[in-house]
Structure formats: structure tokens, C-alpha cells
Design an enzyme around this catalytic site. Structure first.
Site, PDB file in Angstrom:
ATOM      1  N   GLU A 108       0.821  -1.219  -0.151  1.00 51.51           N
ATOM      2  CA  GLU A 108      -0.072  -0.088   0.265  1.00 51.51           C
ATOM      3  C   GLU A 108       0.805   1.212  -0.014  1.00 51.51           C
ATOM      4  O   GLU A 108       1.866   1.211   0.676  1.00 51.51           O
ATOM      5  CB  GLU A 108      -0.826   0.043   1.292  1.00 51.51           C
ATOM      6  CG  GLU A 108      -2.003  -0.940   1.201  1.00 51.51           C
ATOM      7  CD  GLU A 108      -2.375  -1.451   2.678  1.00 51.51           C
ATOM      8  OE1 GLU A 108      -1.779  -1.825   3.421  1.00 51.51           O
ATOM      9  OE2 GLU A 108      -3.657  -1.336   3.060  1.00 51.51           O
ATOM     10  N   CYS A 121       2.979   8.537   1.142  1.00 54.52           N
ATOM     11  CA  CYS A 121       3.619   7.649   2.192  1.00 54.52           C
ATOM     12  C   CYS A 121       3.812   6.205   1.584  1.00 54.52           C
ATOM     13  O   CYS A 121       2.847   5.938   0.949  1.00 54.52           O
ATOM     14  CB  CYS A 121       2.500   7.594   3.416  1.00 54.52           C
ATOM     15  SG  CYS A 121       3.055   6.142   4.540  1.00 54.52           S
ATOM     16  N   CYS A 128       5.303  -6.485   7.722  1.00 57.57           N
ATOM     17  CA  CYS A 128       6.272  -6.211   8.762  1.00 57.57           C
ATOM     18  C   CYS A 128       6.784  -7.247   9.815  1.00 57.57           C
ATOM     19  O   CYS A 128       5.757  -7.669  10.378  1.00 57.57           O
ATOM     20  CB  CYS A 128       6.233  -4.877   9.357  1.00 57.57           C
ATOM     21  SG  CYS A 128       7.364  -4.154  10.302  1.00 57.57           S
ATOM     22  N   CYS A 132       5.085  -4.094  16.328  1.00 57.17           N
ATOM     23  CA  CYS A 132       4.406  -3.130  17.271  1.00 57.17           C
ATOM     24  C   CYS A 132       3.209  -3.328  17.443  1.00 57.17           C
ATOM     25  O   CYS A 132       2.165  -3.536  16.358  1.00 57.17           O
ATOM     26  CB  CYS A 132       4.632  -1.531  16.355  1.00 57.17           C
ATOM     27  SG  CYS A 132       6.199  -1.250  16.108  1.00 57.17           S
ATOM     28  N   CYS A 135       0.064  -1.426  15.842  1.00 58.06           N
ATOM     29  CA  CYS A 135      -0.071  -1.409  14.324  1.00 58.06           C
ATOM     30  C   CYS A 135      -0.547  -2.396  13.634  1.00 58.06           C
ATOM     31  O   CYS A 135      -0.195  -3.668  14.016  1.00 58.06           O
ATOM     32  CB  CYS A 135       1.463  -1.071  14.028  1.00 58.06           C
ATOM     33  SG  CYS A 135       1.632  -1.149  12.008  1.00 58.06           S
ATOM     34  N   CYS A 351      -1.715   6.271   9.729  1.00 55.70           N
ATOM     35  CA  CYS A 351      -0.629   5.649  10.464  1.00 55.70           C
ATOM     36  C   CYS A 351      -1.063   4.648  11.166  1.00 55.70           C
ATOM     37  O   CYS A 351      -2.163   4.409  11.987  1.00 55.70           O
ATOM     38  CB  CYS A 351      -0.033   6.537  11.529  1.00 55.70           C
ATOM     39  SG  CYS A 351       0.732   7.895  10.643  1.00 55.70           S
TER      40      CYS A 351
HETATM   41  S1  SF4 Z   1       4.861   0.758  13.248  1.00 58.80           S
HETATM   42 FE1  SF4 Z   1       3.943  -1.117  12.075  1.00 58.80          FE
HETATM   43  S2  SF4 Z   1       5.008  -1.086  10.138  1.00 58.80           S
HETATM   44 FE2  SF4 Z   1       5.956   0.377  11.437  1.00 58.80          FE
HETATM   45  S3  SF4 Z   1       7.771  -0.935  12.395  1.00 58.80           S
HETATM   46 FE3  SF4 Z   1       6.067  -1.186  13.847  1.00 58.80          FE
HETATM   47  S4  SF4 Z   1       5.107  -2.889  13.138  1.00 58.80           S
HETATM   48 FE4  SF4 Z   1       6.312  -2.402  11.236  1.00 58.80          FE
END
Ligand code: SF4
Length: 361
Positions: A108, A121, A128, A132, A135, A351
Site C-alpha cells: 500500500e 507515504c 512487517c 509493534c 499497528c 498511520c
Molecule cells: S509501526 Fe507497524 S510497520 Fe512500523 S515497524 Fe512497527 S509493526 Fe512495522
């Protein structure tokens, strides 16, 4: 097999042209046509001789992702859901009978127009691995690293699509899917082409790489002669809290991260940016704000406060009062601080919301 040209830098294109028996300067012309003029069809590269254009059409290719969907937000931004071209290995497997859907990797990018500029962006990995907890991208896991061409295409495609109404300034933020510093070489190849005056020609002041805090990557970036601005995703005011929100903190705890920030060689015009996602009742207290002030005391740093964007995760948005109180405490202690309300929340473009969600619209 035609050679893929998207993502190759000027030197690689010069070598490619020499390999065809052409003068090396044709490589520089090809570079300019692709990145500065955004010509993706060899027939349109009228700076090249007709015979070479015909040869390139059979011996090379420029593979752009396919735009599967565009989700347009009420605020004018657009989330692009992009299907990446299959790589060679997968093309070959497909010839052997793999179902086309099984080989599709999607990513994306988000295009955000505003007064006098557009911000794009982009993703640096599909999915990933960093995990986190606030996220949604983390839930995809790491699918794979993107190539330089796949990273660049996310800038070139939206710019070409909006070419009739582009604002004078383009900002690029490497804040989409993925941790850029865990795909360092491909990211830096793409960034050098973005920042090259003969390439995409963006200003280093307008390109920002955001990291979850990969300390060896920050140290490596510090040595790069051409580099974007650096933003560090902080999101907590003490280790225990950051461990719980961002497991990467167990590997690179706050003291180590802030030390890397302190040693980072800022250019005269540059500030380190710390992003702080405010999670209601988790990390948004006045005590947190005061601890953040102490953490950043010896850094030339500014803070972007990002009120958490709702997704299917067990967190709450912070109240407006808490956001304002947090901002006020930082500002009163002399820390430059901005509240960034994300764009595109209604189309899962904000975000922490990039998780390949397909919505109606
Ligand atoms: S915020 Fe999301 S995309 Fe960014 S490093 Fe952490 S898990 Fe990965």
C-alpha cells in the site's frame, strides 16, 4: 529474458547500455527518462534513437505494480492497493503451473494532497516483522523485502497519475508497511534516486525515513553521504512500557536508542523527529509527557504526537484533553511539538492502519 530496469541506478543503466554495445551515456539518458520524466514506455523515450528504443522493447522492461484499488478518503487523500509484478523465480514457477493468485504480493501507498504540496507515504517491505502492538501492519507478518524498483514505483505512479494538478513540492515519507532499516540496501538505492537532482529530484528536506528504532541501521544511515531525514518512533516514556508496546525495545532499549540519536550527525537545517503515538490510558499521561521531556533533553529533537487511529486492536483513542495536556507540557519545556492528526482514517490509510484491508467504496 528481458532485463528489469526499474530500480537500477545510473551506473547500472550505463553498464546495461554498454552490454548492449551502446555508448554508456545512453544509460544516463535512460535514467533521466525513467526517473525525471516518468516515461515507462520505451516508445516515448524520444531522447533515445529509434533503433535503441525498438531494441529495448524486446530486451528490457519497466515493470510497474498494478493498481488493484484506490480508496479515496473524504479528506482528499487516497490509499493505493498495489499488486507487485511477480519476480523471476515466481514467474518461472507460474510457468510450471502455480495459480496466478498464489504468487501475488500486495502493498500500500498513500497519496495526500494539501496546500502547496503532496505527501506520499510508501512501503519498504510487504508486511512487517517488527510487531509493534498498536499497528495493524504487524498482523501481516513479514511477507518479503521490496526491491528498489518496487519502492520507487510507489512514488512514480501517483505522481504520474496526478501530473495535471501536482503542487510544486513533493514530500515522501517511508512510513508505510515495513521497517525501512531492515531493508537497508534496497531502501538506500531507492532514496539516492529520489534525492538525485538528475533522478526524481526531491529535496532531502522533504524525504523522511521513519524507524521503530533499529540502532545498527541508524548508525549505518549516519554514515551515508546522501540520506533522508530521520524520524524515530518513540511511543513510550520508559523501557517497561516500550517493551510492552514495541518488543524491539528489548533488543534496542531506550538508552541505546537515544544514544544513537545523540551521535547522529544532523545537518545544520535538520532536527531529529520523534513520533509518539498516543494510546488512550496507556502512554498519554502528564507523567509520560514529563518523562519524554527528560529523555529528549540533550537532543536537537522535535516531537510529532499522533493520536492513535482506531483499528481492530485493543487500544483506545486518547481524549482531546489528554492530547492537549501532553502537547502543552512538552511545549512549555521548550520541546518543539506538533499534533499530527492522520489523514485517510475513513479508508484505512492512516498511520498504523495499513493492513491491505479492502473496504467498500
Ligand atoms: S509501526 Fe507497524 S510497520 Fe512500523 S515497524 Fe512497527 S509493526 Fe512495522
Amino acid at each position: 529474458m528481458p532485463a528489469e530496469l526499474l530500480g537500477k541506478d545510473r551506473e547500472e543503466l550505463r553498464t546495461f547500455c554498454k552490454g548492449l554495445g551502446e555508448p554508456a551515456f545512453r544509460g544516463a539518458q535512460l535514467y533521466h527518462a525513467v526517473y525525471a520524466e516518468r516515461k515507462f514506455d520505451f516508445a516515448r523515450m524520444t531522447n533515445l534513437p529509434a533503433a535503441l528504443r525498438e531494441r529495448l522493447a524486446t530486451e528490457a522492461r519497466i515493470s510497474l505494480p498494478e493498481i488493484r484499488r484506490r480508496f479515496k478518503s473524504q479528506d482528499g487523500s487516497a490509499r493505493y492497493l498495489l499488486d507487485l509484478p511477480p519476480d523471476e523465480e515466481r514467474r518461472t514457477r507460474n510457468l510450471l503451473g502455480e495459480h496466478p493468485a498464489a504468487q501475488r504480493t500486495s502493498i500500500e501507498a498513500v497519496f495526500m494532497p494539501s496546500e502547496g504540496r503532496q505527501t506520499i507515504c510508501i512501503s519498504t517491505q510487504a508486511g512487517c516483522a517488527v510487531d509493534c502492538h498498536f499497528c495493524l501492519t504487524a498482523q501481516l507478518g513479514l511477507i518479503r523485502n521490496l526491491t528498489p524498483g518496487e519502492i520507487l514505483a510507489q512514488v512514480l505512479l501517483p505522481l504520474e497519475e496526478h501530473k495535471s494538478d501536482l503542487a510544486p513540492q513533493t514530500n515522501v515519507v517511508l512510513m508505510g508497511q515495513g521497517e525501512p532499516l531492515l531493508n537497508f540496501d534496497a531502501v538506500m538505492t531507492a532514496v539516492r534516486i529520489l534525492l538525485d537532482p538528475d533522478g526524481v529530484a526531491l529535496s532531502p528536506k522533504h524525504v523522511t525515513l521513519s524507524t521503530s528504532g533499529i540502532v545498527p541501521g541508524i548508525e549505518r544511515l549516519a554514515k551515508e553521504p546522501v540520506r533522508p531525514k530521520l524520524a524515530i518512533s518513540l511511543n513510550a516514556s520508559q523501557d517497561e512500557q516500550r517493551d510492552a508496546l514495541m518488543p524491539i525495545n528489548r533488543k534496542y532499549p531506550l538508552a541505546m536508542l537515544l544514544e544513537a540519536g545523540r551521535k547522529y550527525p544532523l545537518r545544520p537545517w535538520e532536527w531529529l523527529t520523534f513520533e509518539y503515538v498516543l494510546l488512550g490510558g496507556v502512554n498519554d499521561s502528564p507523567e509520560d509527557a514529563r518523562r519524554v521531556v527528560r529523555l529528549l533533553a540533550h537532543l536537537k529533537a522535535k516531537v510529532n504526537l499522533i493520536p492513535w487511529n482506531p483499528g481492530e486492536l485493543p487500544y483506545d483513542e486518547p481524549s482531546a484533553d489528554r492530547v492537549e495536556e501532553f502537547r502543552r507540557i512538552l511545549a512549555e519545556k521548550g520541546v518543539p511539538v506538533f499534533v499530527r492528526y492522520s489523514r485517510g482514517r475513513d479508508v484505512m490509510a492512516a498511520c498504523g492502519q495499513l493492513a491491505l484491508v479492502e473496504i467498500q467504496g
